[in-house]
Motif scaffolding. Structure first.
Motif, mmCIF file in Angstrom:
data_model
loop_
_atom_site.group_PDB
_atom_site.id
_atom_site.type_symbol
_atom_site.label_atom_id
_atom_site.label_comp_id
_atom_site.label_asym_id
_atom_site.label_seq_id
_atom_site.Cartn_x
_atom_site.Cartn_y
_atom_site.Cartn_z
ATOM 1 N N GLN A 19 0.667 -1.360 0.138
ATOM 2 C CA GLN A 19 -0.444 0.220 -0.148
ATOM 3 C C GLN A 19 0.701 1.425 -0.287
ATOM 4 O OE1 GLN A 19 -4.083 -0.398 -0.101
ATOM 5 N NE2 GLN A 19 -3.069 -1.879 -0.218
ATOM 6 N N ALA A 20 0.030 2.394 -1.069
ATOM 7 C CA ALA A 20 1.151 3.527 -0.584
ATOM 8 C C ALA A 20 0.789 4.525 0.911
ATOM 9 C CB ALA A 20 -0.045 4.746 -1.524
ATOM 10 N N ALA A 21 2.563 4.641 1.508
ATOM 11 C CA ALA A 21 2.951 5.181 2.308
ATOM 12 C C ALA A 21 1.851 6.603 2.681
ATOM 13 C CB ALA A 21 4.141 5.836 2.717
ATOM 14 N N GLN A 22 1.505 7.400 3.900
ATOM 15 C CA GLN A 22 -0.286 8.255 3.727
ATOM 16 C C GLN A 22 0.837 9.322 4.860
ATOM 17 O OE1 GLN A 22 -2.054 7.714 1.820
ATOM 18 N NE2 GLN A 22 -2.165 6.540 1.135
ATOM 19 N N LEU A 23 0.699 10.345 4.712
ATOM 20 C CA LEU A 23 1.144 11.345 5.551
ATOM 21 C C LEU A 23 -0.135 12.575 5.634
ATOM 22 C CD1 LEU A 23 2.606 13.108 7.752
ATOM 23 C CD2 LEU A 23 3.291 14.342 5.708
ATOM 24 N N LEU A 24 -1.051 12.411 6.611
ATOM 25 C CA LEU A 24 -1.838 13.535 6.756
ATOM 26 C C LEU A 24 -2.159 14.625 7.510
ATOM 27 C CD1 LEU A 24 -5.185 14.645 5.946
ATOM 28 C CD2 LEU A 24 -5.916 13.208 7.556
ATOM 29 N N VAL A 25 -1.858 16.121 7.342
ATOM 30 C CA VAL A 25 -1.681 17.051 8.561
ATOM 31 C C VAL A 25 -2.528 17.846 8.301
ATOM 32 C CG1 VAL A 25 -0.083 18.646 9.371
ATOM 33 C CG2 VAL A 25 1.177 16.787 8.006
ATOM 34 N N GLU A 26 -3.188 18.187 9.167
ATOM 35 C CA GLU A 26 -4.846 18.379 9.180
ATOM 36 C C GLU A 26 -4.794 19.517 10.867
ATOM 37 O OE1 GLU A 26 -7.595 14.778 10.189
ATOM 38 O OE2 GLU A 26 -7.985 16.030 8.507
ATOM 39 N N ASN A 27 -6.369 20.706 10.301
ATOM 40 C CA ASN A 27 -7.065 20.709 11.661
ATOM 41 C C ASN A 27 -6.076 21.705 12.051
ATOM 42 O OD1 ASN A 27 -9.226 19.790 10.180
ATOM 43 N ND2 ASN A 27 -9.325 17.906 11.561
ATOM 44 N N GLY A 28 -5.063 22.388 11.593
ATOM 45 C CA GLY A 28 -4.034 23.108 12.580
ATOM 46 C C GLY A 28 -3.363 22.422 13.217
ATOM 47 N N ALA A 29 -2.789 21.857 13.188
ATOM 48 C CA ALA A 29 -1.439 20.689 13.301
ATOM 49 C C ALA A 29 -0.326 21.120 12.308
ATOM 50 C CB ALA A 29 -1.815 19.217 13.042
ATOM 51 N N THR A 30 0.546 21.279 12.852
ATOM 52 C CA THR A 30 2.128 21.419 12.567
ATOM 53 C C THR A 30 2.990 20.278 12.730
ATOM 54 O OG1 THR A 30 1.616 23.876 12.536
ATOM 55 C CG2 THR A 30 3.831 23.173 11.898
ATOM 56 N N LEU A 31 3.189 19.740 11.894
ATOM 57 C CA LEU A 31 4.395 18.796 11.536
ATOM 58 C C LEU A 31 5.778 19.863 10.897
ATOM 59 C CD1 LEU A 31 5.894 16.266 10.976
ATOM 60 C CD2 LEU A 31 5.209 15.792 8.741
ATOM 61 N N THR A 32 6.822 19.998 11.582
ATOM 62 C CA THR A 32 7.924 20.364 11.304
ATOM 63 C C THR A 32 9.123 18.865 11.070
ATOM 64 O OG1 THR A 32 7.125 22.313 12.743
ATOM 65 C CG2 THR A 32 9.667 21.897 12.641
ATOM 66 N N ASP A 33 10.054 19.645 9.979
ATOM 67 C CA ASP A 33 10.961 18.955 9.815
ATOM 68 C C ASP A 33 12.108 20.214 9.624
ATOM 69 O OD1 ASP A 33 10.380 16.135 8.911
ATOM 70 O OD2 ASP A 33 8.786 16.609 7.412
ATOM 71 N N GLN A 34 13.118 19.157 10.463
ATOM 72 C CA GLN A 34 14.732 20.324 10.812
ATOM 73 C C GLN A 34 15.527 20.257 9.034
ATOM 74 O OE1 GLN A 34 15.303 21.770 13.442
ATOM 75 N NE2 GLN A 34 13.489 20.873 14.274
ATOM 76 N N ARG A 35 15.092 19.501 8.139
ATOM 77 C CA ARG A 35 15.869 19.742 7.152
ATOM 78 C C ARG A 35 14.244 19.280 5.325
ATOM 79 N NH1 ARG A 35 21.060 21.885 7.071
ATOM 80 N NH2 ARG A 35 22.358 21.561 8.765
ATOM 81 N N GLY A 36 14.436 18.149 5.763
ATOM 82 C CA GLY A 36 13.096 18.305 4.181
ATOM 83 C C GLY A 36 12.891 16.930 4.176
ATOM 84 N N ALA A 37 11.973 16.608 3.352
ATOM 85 C CA ALA A 37 11.324 15.114 2.641
ATOM 86 C C ALA A 37 11.640 14.496 1.743
ATOM 87 C CB ALA A 37 10.011 15.334 3.455
ATOM 88 N N TYR A 38 11.105 13.204 1.623
ATOM 89 C CA TYR A 38 11.210 12.440 0.477
ATOM 90 C C TYR A 38 10.244 11.966 0.598
ATOM 91 C CZ TYR A 38 16.547 13.222 0.935
ATOM 92 O OH TYR A 38 17.621 13.559 0.316
ATOM 93 N N LEU A 39 9.382 12.268 -0.161
ATOM 94 C CA LEU A 39 7.765 11.287 -1.445
ATOM 95 C C LEU A 39 8.438 10.167 -1.904
ATOM 96 C CD1 LEU A 39 5.634 13.481 -1.141
ATOM 97 C CD2 LEU A 39 6.184 12.110 1.059
ATOM 98 N N ALA A 40 8.587 9.109 -1.946
ATOM 99 C CA ALA A 40 8.121 7.196 -2.446
ATOM 100 C C ALA A 40 10.023 8.154 -3.239
ATOM 101 C CB ALA A 40 7.489 7.536 -4.233
ATOM 102 N N GLN A 41 10.777 7.566 -1.720
ATOM 103 C CA GLN A 41 12.439 7.526 -2.340
ATOM 104 C C GLN A 41 12.811 6.588 -3.359
ATOM 105 O OE1 GLN A 41 15.001 8.083 1.400
ATOM 106 N NE2 GLN A 41 15.869 9.243 0.344
ATOM 107 N N ASN A 42 12.059 5.499 -3.210
ATOM 108 C CA ASN A 42 12.653 4.422 -3.589
ATOM 109 C C ASN A 42 12.171 4.019 -5.179
ATOM 110 O OD1 ASN A 42 15.328 4.306 -2.589
ATOM 111 N ND2 ASN A 42 13.483 3.013 -0.301
#
Length: 456
Positions: A19-42
């Protein structure tokens, strides 16, 4: 164990598809990444991320950040209904134990990768301090729709890397609130078809504003295919700081700018060039169906600078050039302008404008076509002007000059030329050359051919 009667495993269950990996940020929530993010890295992986309903994904907290949507697999990022994604600038990052320098946003990074970012809905935002690649080596799509806004403070490349399978597409438009793509004052420009296939469409409800120091380049390297379409009241505008638009910037590239159906392109500072930069380059601009191109700065429109350029204005399209329209402006350049049921307004007109008169220019003013000048016109050695039922209008104070080798032919009208100086050819089959109420003087010197059906 095996069922001996048919030698098949009786307790075997087929593997479940990944299954595809899922990420959901909603309803005023904050996700902080110090550097960055990869979606479907491989390869053979997939990922879907959604930021919605006031959610905030912050990848710019330290000023640097990296977002790869489909680094090697298939991925989507949806920024919806007031969601916000912020990405930082160039920095040093670590991937699989290897450090590298990078930053900004990549969509469809590797060969075989396929990535899509959609920013839709009023208040939805995507921003980046670093460069943006849409279709680096894979396939990349950026959709800005229905009031979504995207702001980049660096350059954008659409169709970035030469090679089969690399392509990039940006679409700006939709219904409801205006969708907007903006390059900020600290940014560069945009390359459409930088090295592969690149397409940008600005349509109804969409705006693209370039406030940076560079411009819009379409078809930038050999083998690249660049297409920009502005249609349905879509708006593209460049600030006075930007360098203009170049259509066809390399030999072997395919480059087209279409302004259609009440779409508008305004260039405040730089020039517009068609067939520019390199010998063998070629480009096409088509302005049709009430589409409009305006230049408001101090440099004009150049068709066939050093390559081959074609400008067609038809079916209610219009050009408003604040300065000079030049057809054939550089050594070896070949420029063609065709006007039918449409209008070009310019300060002056020059055809074969090189000092050595080594360019070639063609102007055809067809039925319902008008070229209106506030100043004079010069048709030089390799100038070929055909009046096919249209009108060339000039003020009484202006000069119309046809130098040796230049040619004015056809059956249209040349009106209100204050002084007419001819050392080339006039070949007329019914029309008129009208001097302003007898004010102008006609000087004909060394006429090679003079067959006049003009009324003089």
């Amino acid at each position: 164990f095996n069922n001996l009667s048919n030698n098949t495993p009786v307790s075997f269950f087929p593997p479940v598809a990944a299954q595809a990996a899922q990420l959901l940020v909603e309803n005023g929530a904050t996700l902080t990444d110090q550097r960055g993010a990869y979606l479907a890295q491989n390869p053979d992986t997939s990922a879907n991320a959604t930021v919605t309903a006031g959610g905030f994904w912050n990848m710019a907290v330290n000023g640097v950040g990296l977002l790869d949507v489909a680094d090697a697999g298939t991925a989507t990022l949806s920024v919806l209904n007031g969601g916000n994604v912020a990405v930082g600038n160039t920095g040093t990052f670590l991937s699989n134990g290897t450090s590298f320098t990078g930053g900004g946003i990549g969509i469809g990074q590797s060969i075989g990768a396929s990535g899509t970012i959609t920013v839709s809905g009023a208040g939805s935002q995507l921003s980046s301090l670093g460069n943006v690649a849409v279709g680096r080596s894979g396939q990349g799509v950026l959709n800005i729709l229905n009031g979504g806004t995207v702001t980049f403070n660096a350059g954008i490349n659409v169709g970035t890397t030469a090679g089969a399978g690399s392509s990039g597409t940006i679409t700006v438009g939709g219904s409801g609130a205006a969708a907007a793509l903006t390059i900020g004052t600290n940014g560069g420009g945009i390359g459409i078809g930088s090295a592969s296939h690149g397409t940008v469409v600005v349509t109804t409800g969409g705006t693209f504003t370039l406030n940076g120091t560079k411009g819009i380049g379409i078809g930038q390297t050999a083998g690249a295919v660049g297409l920009m379409t502005v249609t349905g009241a879509g708006v593209v505008s460049e600030a006075v700081t930007a360098s203009g638009i170049g259509v066809g910037q390399a030999a072997g590239a395919s480059a087209t700018l279409q302004v259609l159906n009440a779409g508008t392109v305004t260039v405040a500072g730089g020039s517009i060039g068609v067939g520019v930069t390199a010998a063998g380059s070629s480009g096409t601009i088509a302005v049709q169906n009430n589409g409009v191109i305006r230049t408001t700065g101090t440099v004009g429109i150049f068709v066939g600078s050093t390559g081959t350029g074609l400008l067609t204005v038809s079916n209610g399209g219009s050009i408003a050039d604040n300065t000079t329209l030049v057809i054939g402006s550089g050594a070896g350049g070949v420029g063609t302008v065709v006007v039918n049921n449409a209008t070009i307004n310019a300060a002056t007109l020059a055809i074969d404008a090189t000092v050595s008169q080594s360019a070639t220019g063609y102007l055809d003013i067809g039925t319902g076509g008008a070229v209106n000048l506030t100043g004079g016109a010069s048709f030089n050695k390799n100038a070929y002007v055909t009046m096919s039922g249209g009108v060339l209008n000039m003020p009484a104070s202006a000069n119309l000059t046809v130098t040796a080798g230049g040619q004015l032919a056809g059956f249209g009208q040349v009106q209100d030329a204050g002084t007419f100086s001819n050392a080339g050819s006039i070949i007329a089959s019914g029309g008129k050359l009208e001097l302003s109420n007898g004010v102008g003087a006609m000087a004909i010197a060394v006429v090679k051919r003079l067959r006049v059906a003009f009324l003089v």
